[in-house]
Scaffold this motif. Structure first.
Motif, PDB file in Angstrom:
ATOM      1  N   HIS A 139       0.811  -1.220   0.000  1.00 50.32           N
ATOM      2  CA  HIS A 139       0.000   0.000   0.000  1.00 50.32           C
ATOM      3  C   HIS A 139       0.847   1.274   0.000  1.00 50.32           C
ATOM      4  CE1 HIS A 139      -3.627  -2.356   0.864  1.00 50.32           C
ATOM      5  NE2 HIS A 139      -2.885  -3.038   1.716  1.00 50.32           N
ATOM      6  N   ILE A 140       2.121   1.164   0.374  1.00 54.38           N
ATOM      7  CA  ILE A 140       2.920   2.385   0.541  1.00 54.38           C
ATOM      8  C   ILE A 140       4.222   2.379  -0.252  1.00 54.38           C
ATOM      9  CG2 ILE A 140       1.980   2.769   2.851  1.00 54.38           C
ATOM     10  CD1 ILE A 140       4.581   1.710   4.012  1.00 54.38           C
ATOM     11  N   ALA A 141       4.466   1.341  -1.019  1.00 57.23           N
ATOM     12  CA  ALA A 141       5.732   1.263  -1.755  1.00 57.23           C
ATOM     13  C   ALA A 141       5.510   0.716  -3.154  1.00 57.23           C
ATOM     14  CB  ALA A 141       6.727   0.381  -1.006  1.00 57.23           C
ATOM     15  N   ASN A 153       5.753   8.903   0.550  1.00 55.69           N
ATOM     16  CA  ASN A 153       5.733   9.685   1.780  1.00 55.69           C
ATOM     17  C   ASN A 153       4.562   9.211   2.635  1.00 55.69           C
ATOM     18  OD1 ASN A 153       7.917  11.212   0.943  1.00 55.69           O
ATOM     19  ND2 ASN A 153       6.651  12.841   0.086  1.00 55.69           N
ATOM     20  N   THR A 154       4.872   8.729   3.851  1.00 53.55           N
ATOM     21  CA  THR A 154       3.883   8.027   4.670  1.00 53.55           C
ATOM     22  C   THR A 154       3.837   8.590   6.079  1.00 53.55           C
ATOM     23  OG1 THR A 154       4.215   5.982   3.406  1.00 53.55           O
ATOM     24  CG2 THR A 154       3.223   5.767   5.592  1.00 53.55           C
ATOM     25  N   LEU A 155       2.613   8.757   6.601  1.00 56.17           N
ATOM     26  CA  LEU A 155       2.415   9.216   7.975  1.00 56.17           C
ATOM     27  C   LEU A 155       1.604   8.184   8.740  1.00 56.17           C
ATOM     28  CD1 LEU A 155       2.793  11.524  10.045  1.00 56.17           C
ATOM     29  CD2 LEU A 155       0.580  12.428   9.282  1.00 56.17           C
ATOM     30  N   LEU A 156       2.165   7.684   9.852  1.00 57.77           N
ATOM     31  CA  LEU A 156       1.476   6.760  10.743  1.00 57.77           C
ATOM     32  C   LEU A 156       0.773   7.564  11.823  1.00 57.77           C
ATOM     33  CD1 LEU A 156       4.392   4.199  11.242  1.00 57.77           C
ATOM     34  CD2 LEU A 156       2.482   3.985   9.643  1.00 57.77           C
ATOM     35  N   HIS A 179      11.587  19.048   0.110  1.00 61.78           N
ATOM     36  CA  HIS A 179      11.920  19.839  -1.075  1.00 61.78           C
ATOM     37  C   HIS A 179      13.332  19.564  -1.578  1.00 61.78           C
ATOM     38  CE1 HIS A 179       8.122  21.739  -1.029  1.00 61.78           C
ATOM     39  NE2 HIS A 179       8.344  22.518   0.019  1.00 61.78           N
ATOM     40  N   THR A 180      14.139  18.843  -0.783  1.00 58.38           N
ATOM     41  CA  THR A 180      15.465  18.435  -1.269  1.00 58.38           C
ATOM     42  C   THR A 180      15.389  17.130  -2.047  1.00 58.38           C
ATOM     43  OG1 THR A 180      16.078  17.134   0.693  1.00 58.38           O
ATOM     44  CG2 THR A 180      16.526  19.518   0.761  1.00 58.38           C
ATOM     45  N   GLY A 181      14.214  16.507  -2.042  1.00 58.24           N
ATOM     46  CA  GLY A 181      14.036  15.296  -2.835  1.00 58.24           C
ATOM     47  C   GLY A 181      14.009  13.996  -2.062  1.00 58.24           C
ATOM     48  N   VAL A 182      14.104  14.041  -0.722  1.00 58.15           N
ATOM     49  CA  VAL A 182      14.060  12.800   0.056  1.00 58.15           C
ATOM     50  C   VAL A 182      12.617  12.362   0.273  1.00 58.15           C
ATOM     51  CG1 VAL A 182      16.200  13.366   1.250  1.00 58.15           C
ATOM     52  CG2 VAL A 182      14.016  13.918   2.321  1.00 58.15           C
ATOM     53  N   GLN A 183      12.415  11.065   0.437  1.00 56.76           N
ATOM     54  CA  GLN A 183      11.121  10.521   0.846  1.00 56.76           C
ATOM     55  C   GLN A 183      11.079  10.527   2.369  1.00 56.76           C
ATOM     56  OE1 GLN A 183      10.324  10.759  -2.602  1.00 56.76           O
ATOM     57  NE2 GLN A 183       8.721   9.452  -1.723  1.00 56.76           N
ATOM     58  N   VAL A 184       9.898  10.584   2.946  1.00 60.44           N
ATOM     59  CA  VAL A 184       9.787  10.650   4.404  1.00 60.44           C
ATOM     60  C   VAL A 184       8.789   9.622   4.914  1.00 60.44           C
ATOM     61  CG1 VAL A 184      10.420  13.092   4.509  1.00 60.44           C
ATOM     62  CG2 VAL A 184       8.011  12.459   4.332  1.00 60.44           C
ATOM     63  N   ASN A 226       1.626  10.915   0.723  1.00 55.38           N
ATOM     64  CA  ASN A 226       0.860  10.124  -0.241  1.00 55.38           C
ATOM     65  C   ASN A 226      -0.011   9.084   0.447  1.00 55.38           C
ATOM     66  OD1 ASN A 226       3.920  10.414  -1.571  1.00 55.38           O
ATOM     67  ND2 ASN A 226       2.235  11.124  -2.874  1.00 55.38           N
ATOM     68  N   ARG A 227       0.393   8.695   1.655  1.00 55.37           N
ATOM     69  CA  ARG A 227      -0.350   7.688   2.398  1.00 55.37           C
ATOM     70  C   ARG A 227      -0.459   8.068   3.871  1.00 55.37           C
ATOM     71  NH1 ARG A 227      -1.582   6.550  -1.935  1.00 55.37           N
ATOM     72  NH2 ARG A 227      -1.449   4.540  -3.039  1.00 55.37           N
ATOM     73  N   TYR A 228      -1.666   7.893   4.404  1.00 55.82           N
ATOM     74  CA  TYR A 228      -1.927   8.038   5.834  1.00 55.82           C
ATOM     75  C   TYR A 228      -2.409   6.686   6.349  1.00 55.82           C
ATOM     76  CZ  TYR A 228      -2.062  13.105   4.918  1.00 55.82           C
ATOM     77  OH  TYR A 228      -1.762  14.397   4.543  1.00 55.82           O
ATOM     78  N   ILE A 229      -1.795   6.213   7.433  1.00 56.10           N
ATOM     79  CA  ILE A 229      -2.176   4.922   8.021  1.00 56.10           C
ATOM     80  C   ILE A 229      -2.642   5.172   9.451  1.00 56.10           C
ATOM     81  CG2 ILE A 229      -1.405   2.621   8.691  1.00 56.10           C
ATOM     82  CD1 ILE A 229       0.701   2.863   6.454  1.00 56.10           C
TER      83      ILE A 229
END
Length: 330
Positions: free
Chosen positions: A133-135, A141-144, A243-248, A276-279
């Motif tokens: 679901h997140i990859a 970019n994912t928030l738990l 904004h530097t291009g890293v995923q979080v 992109n995803r909220y869990i």
């Protein structure tokens, strides 16, 4: 129980625990609470046990503090000021007592009278059923989101390890972990006590906002991980990093998507559709239960993520029935 914990406990209490409980009975032990003048309390996932025949004494408190500070309280002055100490094995000991304040700031905790020994544990595989679901080759970019004891830290740790090592749906990546409270990697003398992956660099005991910028500048990560965001400065640093291009991948305290939307400090992240995803996680019926997964527009994608409860739970039994294949990355 980990021998590293037993050696810190008062001898009488350690002997009682060893005689009363076997290793299987201690598998879901989460905390041991010690308070001067009171009986020891053991907290398991779904119950508690009071050790009536043992009372924690002032001299026991003095000895315990000396042990965890390696007989040099000044060496751990900063950790004591934060209210906890991380010991070998990643176990964390919270403290409380009389506080010394100077210029409105906590200078030290003196006359320590209570200890909360939190048992560190890893649950490898706790996040594997989230990966689809997140990859998609790389992490979204994912928030738990979840309340205390909902499994946020356990799942975040396993996500970090998986992203770092690589798996079926995700390539291995350089991960920078900012571990402000030393809960994820549980570093002891700078060395992670938990497995956070072979390509993970850890900055522990550092404020999140400063740590994120330091790691982005110095370690050139592909993925940035941080626990319990919430302050305005955390959000500013997180957005700069993105904004530097890293995923979080991050976690935040909350009970629902509506709860998240009411947090004013998080509005820039929500308005710019950073994630992109909220869990959303729940501690019921067991830690790691997934209430729902949402996309960046808050559209619910699924409420049925199999096996999450058992993955984060402390059972010896593996009830996973979904074949996830063999890792193609090493």
């Amino acid at each position: 129980m980990d021998e590293k914990i037993l050696k810190f406990l008062p001898d009488q209490l350690a002997q009682i625990i060893q005689h009363r409980f076997n290793s299987k009975q201690l598998i879901d032990l989460e905390e041991i609470r010690l308070r001067v003048g009171r009986q020891a309390q053991m907290l398991f996932h779904d119950r508690e046990q009071i050790i009536d025949e043992y009372t924690f004494k002032r001299e026991d408190a003095t000895t315990l503090l000396a042990k965890i500070s390696e007989y040099s309280v000044y060496r751990l002055e900063e950790e004591l000021r934060n209210g906890y100490i991380t010991i070998q094995g990643g176990h964390r000991i919270g403290i409380s007592g009389k506080v010394s304040v100077e210029s409105g700031q906590v200078k030290a905790v003196t006359h320590v009278s209570s200890f909360n020994i939190r048992i560190a544990s890893e649950r490898k595989g706790a996040a594997k059923h989230l990966l689809n679901h997140i990859a998609q080759d790389q992490l979204m970019n994912t928030l738990l989101i979840g309340p205390p004891k909902s499994g946020k830290t356990t799942i975040l740790r396993d996500l970090i390890r998986t992203v770092s090592n690589g798996a079926v749906t995700i390539k291995p990546s350089r991960v920078a972990l900012v571990d402000e409270r030393a809960e994820i990697a549980a570093s002891y003398n700078g060395v992670p006590q938990h497995d956070v992956g072979r390509r993970t660099d850890v900055m522990s005991d550092c404020p999140k906002a400063e740590g994120m910028m330091m790691m982005v500048r110095s370690m050139s990560p592909e993925v940035l991980a941080v626990d319990e965001i919430g302050r305005e400065e955390d959000v500013v640093s997180l957005m700069e990093a993105i904004h530097t291009g890293v995923q979080v991948v991050c976690s935040v305290h909350g009970y629902s998507m509506d709860d998240l939307k009411r947090r004013p400090n998080l509005q820039p992240l929500i308005n710019d559709e950073i994630f992109n995803r909220y869990i959303v996680l729940s501690p019921h019926p067991k830690p790691g239960h997934v209430i729902g997964i949402y996309d960046k527009s808050f559209q619910q994608l699924t409420t049925n993520v199999r096996s999450m409860t058992n993955e984060v739970g402390r059972s010896h039994h593996d009830s996973v029935h979904v074949h996830v294949g063999r890792n193609r990355y090493s």
